[in-house]
Design a protein around this motif. Structure first.
Motif: not given
Length: 274
Positions: A256-265, A170-173, A179-188, A158-160
């Motif tokens: 996180l999804e598109d670092p280069r484009r966001v940094a340019t912006l 589709r393009d950014r596995p 994200i999955r690694d971060e979610l599995r490390g949280v303190d509930g 659901v979070a993903i």
């Protein structure tokens, strides 16, 4: 690029931060719920040449001290200012970059402490109060996470789904894996309080945002199902002089999804604030 790590005392506990070399004014990053400062590593790589990048693990998340109770956005602001006090050498020149939770509290920061910032970039966020349906959903979700002590696997999906859209799926596995690694490390137990404070108890900030007097860039993702374009645009509309941008192929975690484009912006925006 090597980043030093520090634990900085704040009103919301000791926050784990990663700090780059002092190559310019501070660029302070605060991520989304359920994410750590590692969300911004791609951005840090782009901005470290001319800024001192500071990546915050927000209260109760990542390697920061666990939360024992709830908080409000002004408390987040005081915590961000404590980090600035610890690392900043030239007050008033910092750039704040926040996503979702970070974007919402960043609006409060810009309103409360404009003298500490040169500009703010607020991504994938809202200034509006929570709706009744989202409030109920997140009250239930936070209770489940608290009782489980972690994010159960069905809620992980659901979070993903809330974080990414069809383009990233589709393009950014590698984004989905992070994200999955971060979610599995949280303190509930801890993240329960963060979720409650940021979503069900989120205030109407539109009046506060209307008092901002520093340059602000608001960024929306065209595929963001959590905060659709119209909701984020409303936030931008109440901030005097704010610039508003919509990114195609981006959902809820733009940096996180598109670092280069966001940094340019971000760089293009900052050039306009000189």
């Amino acid at each position: 690029m090597e980043l030093d790590t520090r634990s900085i005392p704040t009103p919301l506990g000791h926050l784990h931060v990663q700090v780059g070399p002092a190559n310019g004014p501070v660029m302070l990053f605060w991520p989304s719920l359920l994410m750590s400062g590692d969300m911004w590593l791609g951005q840090a790589a782009h901005h470290a040449a001319d800024h001192q990048v500071v990546l915050i693990d927000p209260p109760g998340q990542g390697r920061s001290q666990a939360l024992q109770n709830g908080f409000d956005f002004p408390a987040c602001v005081l915590s961000a200012l404590a980090v600035l006090d610890a690392v900043e050498t030239t007050p008033g020149q910092a750039v704040f970059v926040g996503n979702s939770w970070g974007g919402m509290m960043g609006g409060t920061l810009a309103a409360m402490a404009p003298e500490r910032l040169r500009a703010a970039v607020l991504m994938n966020c809202t200034g509006s109060p929570v709706g009744w349906r989202q409030r109920l959903e997140f009250l239930v979700l936070s209770t489940i996470i608290q009782r489980a002590g972690r994010i159960p696997r069905p809620l992980e999906r659901v979070a993903i789904d809330a974080f990414v859209g069809p383009t990233t799926r589709r393009d950014r596995p590698q984004v989905i894996q992070q994200i999955r690694d971060e979610l599995r490390g949280v303190d509930g137990q801890s993240v329960h309080w963060a979720i409650r404070s940021v979503v069900p108890e989120r205030p109407d900030q539109l009046a506060t945002l209307s008092t901002i007097r520093i340059p602000v860039l608001v960024v929306a993702g065209a595929e963001d199902a959590t905060f659709p374009i119209a909701e984020t645009r409303r936030m931008a509309d109440v901030i005097p002089g704010a610039r508003f941008e919509v990114l195609d192929g981006i959902a809820h975690l733009a940096g996180l999804e598109d670092p280069r484009r966001v940094a340019t912006l971000v760089n293009d925006f900052l050039k306009l604030t000189i």
